[in-house]
Design a protein around this motif. Structure first.
Motif, PDB file in Angstrom:
ATOM      1  N   ASP A 128       0.874  -1.174   0.000  1.00 28.36           N
ATOM      2  CA  ASP A 128       0.000   0.000   0.000  1.00 28.36           C
ATOM      3  C   ASP A 128       0.908   1.220   0.000  1.00 28.36           C
ATOM      4  N   THR A 129       0.974   1.903  -1.122  1.00 22.84           N
ATOM      5  CA  THR A 129       1.922   3.011  -1.275  1.00 22.84           C
ATOM      6  C   THR A 129       1.267   4.385  -1.146  1.00 22.84           C
ATOM      7  N   THR A 130       0.019   4.415  -0.679  1.00 25.43           N
ATOM      8  CA  THR A 130      -0.663   5.693  -0.430  1.00 25.43           C
ATOM      9  C   THR A 130      -0.526   6.059   1.037  1.00 25.43           C
ATOM     10  N   SER A 131       0.053   7.203   1.331  1.00 26.25           N
ATOM     11  CA  SER A 131       0.188   7.649   2.717  1.00 26.25           C
ATOM     12  C   SER A 131      -1.186   7.877   3.333  1.00 26.25           C
ATOM     13  N   ASP A 132      -1.285   7.686   4.634  1.00 28.11           N
ATOM     14  CA  ASP A 132      -2.577   7.801   5.316  1.00 28.11           C
ATOM     15  C   ASP A 132      -3.216   9.171   5.115  1.00 28.11           C
ATOM     16  N   HIS A 133      -2.418  10.228   5.200  1.00 28.67           N
ATOM     17  CA  HIS A 133      -3.004  11.572   5.074  1.00 28.67           C
ATOM     18  C   HIS A 133      -3.545  11.817   3.673  1.00 28.67           C
ATOM     19  N   ALA A 134      -2.957  11.142   2.674  1.00 32.39           N
ATOM     20  CA  ALA A 134      -3.384  11.343   1.288  1.00 32.39           C
ATOM     21  C   ALA A 134      -4.662  10.584   0.957  1.00 32.39           C
ATOM     22  N   ALA A 135      -5.106   9.710   1.868  1.00 31.24           N
ATOM     23  CA  ALA A 135      -6.322   8.927   1.615  1.00 31.24           C
ATOM     24  C   ALA A 135      -7.593   9.728   1.880  1.00 31.24           C
ATOM     25  N   LEU A 136      -7.468  10.842   2.612  1.00 32.58           N
ATOM     26  CA  LEU A 136      -8.648  11.632   2.966  1.00 32.58           C
ATOM     27  C   LEU A 136      -9.262  12.266   1.717  1.00 32.58           C
ATOM     28  N   LYS A 137     -10.591  12.196   1.617  1.00 29.07           N
ATOM     29  CA  LYS A 137     -11.300  12.749   0.460  1.00 29.07           C
ATOM     30  C   LYS A 137     -12.050  14.026   0.843  1.00 29.07           C
ATOM     31  N   CYS A 187      -0.944  11.766  21.362  1.00 27.20           N
ATOM     32  CA  CYS A 187      -1.268  10.589  20.546  1.00 27.20           C
ATOM     33  C   CYS A 187      -0.616  10.649  19.174  1.00 27.20           C
ATOM     34  N   LYS A 188      -0.290  11.840  18.684  1.00 31.55           N
ATOM     35  CA  LYS A 188       0.391  12.106  17.404  1.00 31.55           C
ATOM     36  C   LYS A 188      -0.521  11.991  16.183  1.00 31.55           C
ATOM     37  N   THR A 189      -1.825  11.814  16.376  1.00 35.23           N
ATOM     38  CA  THR A 189      -2.725  11.651  15.230  1.00 35.23           C
ATOM     39  C   THR A 189      -2.671  12.852  14.298  1.00 35.23           C
ATOM     40  N   CYS A 190      -2.597  14.057  14.854  1.00 25.03           N
ATOM     41  CA  CYS A 190      -2.586  15.264  14.017  1.00 25.03           C
ATOM     42  C   CYS A 190      -1.353  15.305  13.126  1.00 25.03           C
ATOM     43  N   ASP A 191      -0.219  14.888  13.656  1.00 27.36           N
ATOM     44  CA  ASP A 191       1.034  14.877  12.900  1.00 27.36           C
ATOM     45  C   ASP A 191       0.944  13.920  11.714  1.00 27.36           C
ATOM     46  N   ILE A 192       0.102  12.895  11.862  1.00 24.03           N
ATOM     47  CA  ILE A 192      -0.034  11.859  10.831  1.00 24.03           C
ATOM     48  C   ILE A 192      -1.134  12.185   9.829  1.00 24.03           C
ATOM     49  N   LYS A 193      -2.311  12.597  10.315  1.00 22.91           N
ATOM     50  CA  LYS A 193      -3.514  12.616   9.474  1.00 22.91           C
ATOM     51  C   LYS A 193      -3.800  13.954   8.809  1.00 22.91           C
ATOM     52  N   ASP A 194      -3.199  15.046   9.270  1.00 24.87           N
ATOM     53  CA  ASP A 194      -3.494  16.327   8.624  1.00 24.87           C
ATOM     54  C   ASP A 194      -3.232  16.224   7.125  1.00 24.87           C
ATOM     55  N   PRO A 195      -4.243  16.509   6.285  1.00 22.15           N
ATOM     56  CA  PRO A 195      -4.094  16.249   4.847  1.00 22.15           C
ATOM     57  C   PRO A 195      -3.003  17.076   4.179  1.00 22.15           C
ATOM     58  N   ALA A 196      -2.656  18.227   4.758  1.00 20.48           N
ATOM     59  CA  ALA A 196      -1.600  19.062   4.185  1.00 20.48           C
ATOM     60  C   ALA A 196      -0.258  18.841   4.876  1.00 20.48           C
ATOM     61  N   GLN A 197      -0.224  17.943   5.863  1.00 20.14           N
ATOM     62  CA  GLN A 197       0.989  17.721   6.665  1.00 20.14           C
ATOM     63  C   GLN A 197       1.522  19.055   7.192  1.00 20.14           C
ATOM     64  N   ASN A 198       0.590  19.844   7.705  1.00 21.39           N
ATOM     65  CA  ASN A 198       0.886  21.199   8.167  1.00 21.39           C
ATOM     66  C   ASN A 198       1.156  21.251   9.663  1.00 21.39           C
TER      67      ASN A 198
END
Length: 555
Positions: free
Chosen positions: A427-436, A527-538
């Motif tokens: 699976d080569t799609t990063s988690d943050h890039a999966a958000l629609k 928990c670090k979720t924000c560092d991982i899931k923010d769609p812009a990695q901001n």
């Protein structure tokens, strides 16, 4: 701030993080030193107020690494007192019904009874507290309440230790009267054992390009509660796992409910952070899940006593970065050694720390003055049973991402029957890039908490015992402070409002009635979720002042 002159201390080995991998490494280093009658100085730095304060895991513990590290762990009083006695797996079909899976159709790695090893329902925090006691008895120095803020590098990039964060810096970035400059801890070798998405590990992976030959790492968020339950509902050693409702077919994850000691039950939900729907709230999915009759029967009449959440590094072998670099190693969940097929990572984290310790000690014992890349580690690691475990389950996560929970489970079951002969999936799609975009979905109308089985975020934060000094710089850094309102709000309805499990991020109105992105960093449970899931990695999570964050009891 002006440049300050810093004090320093020298050690043979510095370990960042008093979790299972870091403490196992510390113990193994000192065991070897004692066996060789050689002096060795080892220091462990822990950002939590005490060892165990930031530790959160299920946990069903497989004591394979512990058996190797301390064969006499029973006599030493290790907190393994509740063996797994009954093991069941369910598929929740909807909010009312469930189907129990026949044991023959449950993938072998998920079995928790039978075989050569007894598994135990444990508190990972208490295990770490016990490991810290063993480490100190062996001569390890442990410094809780001190956060590693920076990596020390030579001019050529070689890692030479860490810098402890300053204490007493105000929100304006200026020293307060209580200011105490952070100390440099210098070492021949530094082991980074920060847990999932460690902020220094993240930098090291980038600086040394350690992930260049790996798939993008994948993560989950694990939410957990500890309950006191009536005696007639308590069955010590009962282990339940399941999948399905309340998650839809595009959202992968699973739940657990374990009966621990002292009339306590732990219940939790793990959601892959590859989910697509920006309206999804992991916290609210967890709260409504507990109303399912299968889980409700064990919790009703009980009382919730603790809550927490933590990211889980779950990509497995395909996503494992190179673990060595000049002057140090990544170990445990800082690298990603969890075996998600087993839903276990404590044993493999410990083993990675032990293998690292053996590689480091071998080098130092042979006169190595530090700063080298311990290439011998890779061969030792790849020969270990922990690596073989990861290799056997290398397609587990990608299969579920590609074919869904049921289809992926079938693929893995067949791969298991064929002895790993099916093609390796990726699976080569990063988690943050999966958000629609939010335009593709409808907002989710979550039920209001009833205060008996389900609860709100403020009361949950309270039960995590989270505390930060308010007058300090915010440790949640925005690369572009305007991006949340300018980009994320119109496109994704700013998902940080929902993916954060403790309400750190809010969109509020300013004095002019315009939307404003507000960060309540005092609520952060690391928990670090924000560092991982923010769609812009901001959003970048960095360590706050030492001692801040949650103070978990026996989680």
């Amino acid at each position: 701030m002006e440049q300050v002159e810093r004090e320093f201390m020298d050690f043979d080995v510095v370990i960042v993080g008093a979790g299972p991998s870091g403490l196992a490494a510390a113990c193994r280093l000192m065991q070897q030193a004692q066996d060789a009658e050689r002096e060795l100085t080892v220091c462990v730095v822990e950002k939590g107020s005490e060892v165990g304060a930031h530790i959160l895991s299920g946990a069903i513990f497989e004591p394979r690494a512990l058996n190797e590290l301390f064969p006499d762990w029973t006599e030493r009083g290790a907190p393994l007192t509740t063996p797994a006695t009954r093991d069941e797996v369910y598929l929740l079909k909807d909010a009312e019904s469930a189907q129990k899976l026949p044991n023959a159709f449950v993938p072998k790695p998920m079995h928790n009874i039978g075989g050569e090893l007894t598994r135990y329902v444990i508190s990972a925090g208490n295990l770490c507290r016990w490991l810290a006691e063993q480490a100190e008895q062996l001569g390890v120095e442990i410094f809780p309440g001190f956060a590693a803020q920076e990596v020390l590098h030579d001019d050529d990039g070689t890692v030479r230790g860490i810098l402890i964060g300053d204490m007493g810096i105000g929100a304006d970035g200026q020293p307060k009267d209580s200011h105490m400059p952070g100390m440099e801890l210098r070492a021949k070798y530094t082991l980074f054992a920060e847990g999932s998405r460690g902020h220094l590990g993240k930098r090291l992976i980038g600086r040394f390009d350690l992930a260049k030959d790996s798939d993008p790492q994948h993560y989950g968020i694990g939410l957990k509660e500890l309950w006191d339950v009536p005696a007639d509902k308590h069955e010590p050693g009962l282990v339940l796992h399941g999948a399905g409702w309340p998650l839809d077919k595009h959202t992968h994850g699973g739940w657990f409910l374990y009966h621990a000691e002292n009339q306590q039950v732990v219940v939790g939900l793990i959601i892959d952070l590859s989910y697509q729907n920006p309206y999804l709230s992991p916290f609210d999915e967890f709260q409504r899940m507990k109303h399912h009759p299968l889980l409700k029967q064990y919790l009703e009449g009980g009382s919730r006593v603790a809550y927490g959440a933590r990211a889980i590094t779950k990509g497995g072998l395909n996503c494992l970065p190179k673990m060595t670099f000049p002057g140090g190693l990544l170990i445990g969940c800082d690298a990603g050694t969890l075996n998600f097929a087993k839903i276990k990572g404590l044993h493999t984290a410990m083993k990675s720390g032990m293998v690292a310790a053996e590689s480091v000690f071998e080098a130092i014992a042979n006169g190595d003055e530090g700063g080298n890349e311990l290439t011998a580690f890779a061969a030792k690691w790849e020969q270990s049973w922990a690596y073989r475990e990861l290799d056997e389950s290398r397609s587990f996560g990608p299969a579920i991402h590609k074919y869904g929970t049921v289809g992926g489970g079938a693929y893995n079951f067949l791969d298991q029957l064929l002895g790993g002969k099916l093609p390796t999936l990726h699976d080569t799609t990063s988690d943050h890039a999966a958000l629609k975009p939010a335009s593709e979905y409808q907002p989710i109308d979550y039920p209001k908490p009833d205060g008996k089985l389900s609860f709100d975020k403020p009361s949950s934060v309270f039960l995590s015992n989270t505390n930060h000094e308010e007058d300090q710089p915010c440790h949640l850094k925005l690369t572009d402070p305007e991006l949340p309102i300018r980009d994320n709000l119109p496109k994704y309805d700013e998902p940080a409002q929902r993916y954060c499990p403790v309400g750190v991020y809010e969109v509020v109105e300013d004095e002019a009635g315009q939307p404003k992105f507000q960060i309540n960093f005092q609520n952060c449970i690391h928990c670090k979720t924000c560092d991982i899931k923010d769609p812009a990695q901001n959003i970048t999570w960095v360590a706050p002042e030492g001692g801040g964050g949650p103070n978990y009891p026996n989680m």
